[in-house]
Design an enzyme around this catalytic site. Structure first.
Site: not given
Ligand code: UGA
Length: 448
Positions: A270, A259, A14, A262-263
């Site tokens: 975060c 979002f 950030v 599934a995985g």
């Molecule tokens: C997340 C939020 O998306 C941001 O909006 C927020 O600002 C950030 O946290 C934070 O609090 O700072 P981030 O942790 O960078 O962002 O990553 P994401 O893209 O949200 O992915 C998080 C996890 O969810 C990953 O492990 C990803 O593989 C998983 N995921 C995401 C899924 O398993 N399925 C999905 O459909 C999407």
């Protein structure tokens, strides 16, 4: 618009992204951290995180003298209009959010300032932190018998995603501004003017709402993922296909298509941390947040279910078996391995006696988590420099991160390179039909 001076506290995702972006908007930014090694590294153009566009923006800002890094920000306090707190807020043992670094910065500001300032909290913090920061700053001012300067506290949570952080900052879907007076709001409008001029919107609200909005957003996103992960197991048992379910429900405008993949569980710094903090907040206010607790639980289960698929396959045990893990970053385009599913599988399979070979396009042995794992497991763990080396004489591939590099794997080569043809696809990147064409046994998530 007057020339704005900003001090950013914190050089994590950030802090660095905010520094780079504000500096490239023409503001004068001083970025600081209490870790001298980090500041020294940044002064030598070494960036601690891998984030697309960040090196170029930082380089440009430093070259144009819009940005400097320092361990001693106090000498710039008087010229500064805005103080941005972007320090880490990790989990404490009980799951609550550790705001001590935020409060330390508030004290540091209060001890030195002599004129009116805007103090912006960008770190993710529990409801009520804004008021605590204000109290700390005012208490320090009182100690110095300063009573007549105005302090504007603002909550401006950050919604950037790792891997697309710069774009998220410069093309925000929303800018949340929590304020307690109109004057603070106008100052924040001035700060964000370059983005507002492009049509991006501020959503003003109270400080408490802004603080909670950030947790609510992450909770909603992770809840969706956990829901789909639970559905995926049901699909497996009931003979349905989670990818088809995703298309079916995602096309409903009220649900939306994002979002829902599934995985093998969400990771990163975060979602896991913020959900625990939100759960704790619920307990503090005596409000049951059963969905949050269920989301956390479902995420753990999802990883265990997939792990058991691997373990169950090797009925005779995993001793001496080489397992190739593709991807240890918690998601593509980052070198962040915090709460990474790949690391979880590596750890658990090592416990079962397996040899682990790991390949990730960005993560190297220098990364702390990897360093530790290597020390603990000596010769049973290696980080490979290529997919070829990683899979040589291996018994199984476990695909954990959907890197572009893993989207067109040469199955023909893999089938000759490996000693057993097993493919565990934690991200549903391939189909059973494709893998079977090359003689692989293929196991994925939520598909028949
Ligand atoms: C997340 C939020 O998306 C941001 O909006 C927020 O600002 C950030 O946290 C934070 O609090 O700072 P981030 O942790 O960078 O962002 O990553 P994401 O893209 O949200 O992915 C998080 C996890 O969810 C990953 O492990 C990803 O593989 C998983 N995921 C995401 C899924 O398993 N399925 C999905 O459909 C999407």
């Amino acid at each position: 618009m007057y020339f704005q001076n900003i001090i950013v506290f914190g050089t994590g995702y950030v802090g660095l992204v905010a520094s780079a972006c504000f500096a490239n908007m023409g503001k004068s930014v001083v970025c600081t951290d209490n870790c001298i090694e980090k500041i020294n590294a940044l002064e030598n153009h070494q960036i601690p995180i891998d984030e697309p566009q960040l090196p170029e923006l930082l380089e440009n800002a430093v070259k144009n003298q819009q940005l400097l890094f320092t361990i001693n920000p106090e000498e710039y306090f008087e010229q500064a209009d805005f103080f941005i707190i972007a320090v880490g807020t990790p989990s404490l043992a009980d799951g609550s959010c550790d705001t001590s670094s935020v409060f330390a910065v508030a004290k540091q500001i209060g001890e030195k300032i002599v004129s009116s300032k805007v103090i912006i909290i960008k770190s993710t913090v529990p409801v009520g932190t804004g008021e605590q920061v204000e109290n700390i700053v005012k208490a320090e001012l009182q100690k110095r018998a300063i009573y007549d300067i105005e302090i504007f506290i603002v909550s401006n949570p950050e919604f950037l995603k790792e891997g697309s952080a710069i774009d998220d900052f410069l093309k925000p879907e929303r800018i949340i501004i929590g304020v307690q007076c109109q004057e603070a709001y106008l100052k924040m409008k001035d700060l964000y003017k370059p983005l507002l001029d492009q049509g991006y919107q501020i959503i003003p609200m109270s400080i408490r709402s802004a603080e909670l909005a950030k947790y609510a957003a992450n909770a909603m996103l992770s809840m969706r993922i956990s829901f789909m992960n639970e559905m995926s197991y049901l699909c497996e048992k009931a003979g349905a296909n989670i990818e088809e379910i995703r298309l079916a429900i995602g096309s409903d405008m009220r649900i939306g298509k994002y979002f829902l993949k599934a995985g093998i569980g969400y990771g990163g710094s975060c979602f896991p941390k913020d959900n625990k903090a939100l759960e704790f907040l619920g307990k503090k206010y005596d409000v049951p947040l059963s969905l949050i607790s269920a989301t956390i639980e479902a995420n753990k289960n999802q990883q265990k279910i997939f792990l058991n698929k691997i373990i169950d396959f090797f009925e005779g045990g995993l001793n001496e078996k080489k397992i190739s893990i593709l991807g240890v970053a918690f998601k593509p385009n980052t070198n962040d391995t915090r709460h990474s599913p790949g690391l979880y599988f590596a750890n658990e399979l090592l416990k079962k006696g397996a040899h682990i070979s790991l390949f990730d396009p960005l993560v190297t042995t220098k990364e702390n988590n990897i360093c530790l794992l290597k020390q603990e497991t000596q010769n049973r763990f290696e980080i490979s420099n290529s997919i070829e080396n990683c899979t040589q004489n291996s018994s199984a591939i476990v695909l954990c991160t959907e890197w572009e590099e893993f989207q067109n794997l040469d199955f023909d080569f893999l089938s000759k390179n490996m000693c057993q043809k097993l493919f565990f696809d934690g991200r549903n990147q391939y189909t059973k039909k494709h893998a079977e064409k090359y003689g692989f046994t293929y196991i994925s998530v939520g598909r028949p």
